[in-house]
Design a protein around this motif. Structure first.
Motif, short mmCIF file in Angstrom:
data_model
loop_
_atom_site.label_atom_id
_atom_site.label_comp_id
_atom_site.label_asym_id
_atom_site.label_seq_id
_atom_site.Cartn_x
_atom_site.Cartn_y
_atom_site.Cartn_z
N VAL A 91 3.44 -3.90 3.28
CA VAL A 91 4.59 -3.13 2.83
C VAL A 91 4.12 -1.73 2.43
O VAL A 91 3.32 -1.58 1.51
CB VAL A 91 5.31 -3.83 1.65
N LEU A 92 4.60 -0.74 3.17
CA LEU A 92 4.25 0.66 2.92
C LEU A 92 5.26 1.24 1.94
O LEU A 92 6.46 1.31 2.24
CB LEU A 92 4.23 1.45 4.22
N LEU A 93 4.76 1.64 0.77
CA LEU A 93 5.59 2.17 -0.30
C LEU A 93 5.33 3.65 -0.49
O LEU A 93 4.23 4.13 -0.21
CB LEU A 93 5.27 1.44 -1.62
N GLY A 94 6.33 4.36 -1.02
CA GLY A 94 6.12 5.76 -1.39
C GLY A 94 5.26 5.83 -2.63
O GLY A 94 5.20 4.88 -3.42
N PRO A 95 4.55 6.94 -2.83
CA PRO A 95 3.62 7.05 -3.96
C PRO A 95 4.30 6.95 -5.33
O PRO A 95 3.66 6.60 -6.31
CB PRO A 95 2.96 8.41 -3.76
N ASP A 96 5.61 7.24 -5.40
CA ASP A 96 6.31 7.19 -6.69
C ASP A 96 6.82 5.80 -7.03
O ASP A 96 7.26 5.56 -8.15
CB ASP A 96 7.46 8.19 -6.69
N LEU A 97 6.76 4.87 -6.08
CA LEU A 97 7.22 3.49 -6.25
C LEU A 97 8.67 3.41 -6.72
O LEU A 97 9.06 2.51 -7.46
CB LEU A 97 6.32 2.72 -7.23
N LEU A 98 9.49 4.36 -6.28
CA LEU A 98 10.90 4.37 -6.67
C LEU A 98 11.74 3.57 -5.67
O LEU A 98 12.79 4.01 -5.22
CB LEU A 98 11.42 5.82 -6.77
N THR B 71 0.85 -1.19 0.00
CA THR B 71 0.00 0.00 0.00
C THR B 71 0.89 1.24 0.00
O THR B 71 2.05 1.16 0.41
CB THR B 71 -0.95 0.03 1.21
N THR B 72 0.36 2.36 -0.46
CA THR B 72 1.08 3.63 -0.38
C THR B 72 0.48 4.54 0.69
O THR B 72 0.93 5.66 0.85
CB THR B 72 1.06 4.36 -1.75
N LEU C 224 8.91 1.24 3.58
CA LEU C 224 9.97 1.68 2.69
C LEU C 224 9.88 3.18 2.47
O LEU C 224 10.50 3.73 1.56
CB LEU C 224 9.88 0.95 1.34
N VAL C 225 9.14 3.86 3.34
CA VAL C 225 8.99 5.31 3.29
C VAL C 225 9.85 5.89 4.41
O VAL C 225 9.71 5.49 5.56
CB VAL C 225 7.51 5.73 3.48
N TYR C 226 10.74 6.78 4.02
CA TYR C 226 11.67 7.34 4.99
C TYR C 226 11.36 8.82 5.18
O TYR C 226 11.08 9.54 4.24
CB TYR C 226 13.11 7.16 4.50
N ASP C 227 11.42 9.25 6.44
CA ASP C 227 11.15 10.68 6.75
C ASP C 227 12.34 11.53 6.39
O ASP C 227 13.45 11.19 6.41
CB ASP C 227 10.82 10.84 8.24
N ASN D 81 16.67 -4.10 -3.25
CA ASN D 81 17.62 -3.96 -2.14
C ASN D 81 16.98 -3.30 -0.93
O ASN D 81 17.25 -3.70 0.20
CB ASN D 81 18.86 -3.17 -2.59
N GLU D 82 16.16 -2.28 -1.16
CA GLU D 82 15.47 -1.63 -0.05
C GLU D 82 14.56 -2.61 0.68
O GLU D 82 14.50 -2.65 1.91
CB GLU D 82 14.63 -0.46 -0.54
N MET D 83 13.84 -3.40 -0.09
CA MET D 83 12.94 -4.40 0.50
C MET D 83 13.75 -5.39 1.32
O MET D 83 13.39 -5.72 2.45
CB MET D 83 12.16 -5.10 -0.61
N LEU D 84 14.86 -5.86 0.78
CA LEU D 84 15.70 -6.82 1.49
C LEU D 84 16.27 -6.21 2.77
O LEU D 84 16.25 -6.84 3.83
CB LEU D 84 16.83 -7.31 0.58
N GLU D 85 16.74 -4.96 2.70
CA GLU D 85 17.29 -4.30 3.88
C GLU D 85 16.24 -4.16 4.98
O GLU D 85 16.52 -4.43 6.15
CB GLU D 85 17.84 -2.92 3.51
N GLU D 86 15.05 -3.73 4.61
CA GLU D 86 14.00 -3.53 5.61
C GLU D 86 13.56 -4.86 6.23
O GLU D 86 13.28 -4.93 7.43
CB GLU D 86 12.80 -2.79 5.03
N THR D 87 13.48 -5.90 5.43
CA THR D 87 13.07 -7.19 6.00
C THR D 87 14.18 -7.76 6.87
O THR D 87 13.89 -8.41 7.88
CB THR D 87 12.66 -8.19 4.90
N CYS D 88 15.44 -7.49 6.54
CA CYS D 88 16.54 -7.91 7.41
C CYS D 88 16.47 -7.16 8.74
O CYS D 88 16.66 -7.74 9.80
CB CYS D 88 17.89 -7.69 6.74
N ASP D 89 16.20 -5.84 8.66
CA ASP D 89 16.04 -5.05 9.88
C ASP D 89 14.89 -5.59 10.72
O ASP D 89 14.96 -5.66 11.94
CB ASP D 89 15.78 -3.57 9.56
N TRP D 90 13.79 -5.97 10.06
CA TRP D 90 12.63 -6.54 10.77
C TRP D 90 13.04 -7.78 11.54
O TRP D 90 12.68 -7.95 12.70
CB TRP D 90 11.52 -6.86 9.76
#
Length: 153
Positions: free
Chosen positions: A115-122, A82-83, A150-153, A126-135
């Motif tokens: 999975v929370l994605l940014g609206p631009d889907l950019l 979702t975004t 996957l949305v960063y402030d 690798n980002e997905m893998l990093e976040e799931t490893c952090d999880w």
């Protein structure tokens, strides 16, 4: 696309496609007959489609993949993209309901990630893998349902 049970939203086809493109692990396939047999007694069957992808989409799932392929992976994981942060929270509440917990157990799915994605889907794989490893590192014990952002402030 069919609507998600108990919610007035749809699984966006672009988000489902992003998931299939950027989650690089092989999806776990379920037959449409098996999915219908699992969903109907739980009152979760919201579509008459004979497509397994459409049946999963009817409950907001883009894919199920096996994260056990990686070292220390949690096993079979359902992924719902979702975004919208609000939708992510609603999905988390919905997927924590007993009927969805029972469905995951019936399907052999150990975890469900929204999975929370940014609206631009950019985002990339690798980002997905990093976040799931952090999880995996930051959540012990691992919650059955989680929002992976996957949305960063």
């Amino acid at each position: 696309m069919p609507t998600v049970t108990n919610m007035n939203i749809q699984l966006d086809p672009d988000l489902a496609q992003w998931t299939r493109d950027y989650v690089t692990l092989k999806p776990i396939q379920h037959s449409s007959e098996d999915l219908q047999a699992l969903l109907k007694p739980l009152g979760l069957l919201e579509t008459t489609s004979s497509s397994a992808d459409d049946i999963l989409a009817s409950i907001g799932i883009a894919m199920i993949c096996n994260y056990a392929e990686t070292d220390g992976g949690p096993g079979p994981v359902a992924i719902s993209p979702t975004t919208s942060p609000e939708t992510a929270k609603q999905l988390l509440e919905t997927y924590q309901q007993p009927s969805y917990q029972q469905l995951r157990q019936s399907m052999g799915v150990t975890h469900h990630w929204i999975v929370l994605l940014g609206p631009d889907l950019l985002h990339d794989s690798n980002e997905m893998l990093e976040e799931t490893c952090d999880w995996r590192v930051n959540n012990d014990p691992h919650p059955e349902c989680s929002i992976i952002s996957l949305v960063y402030d």
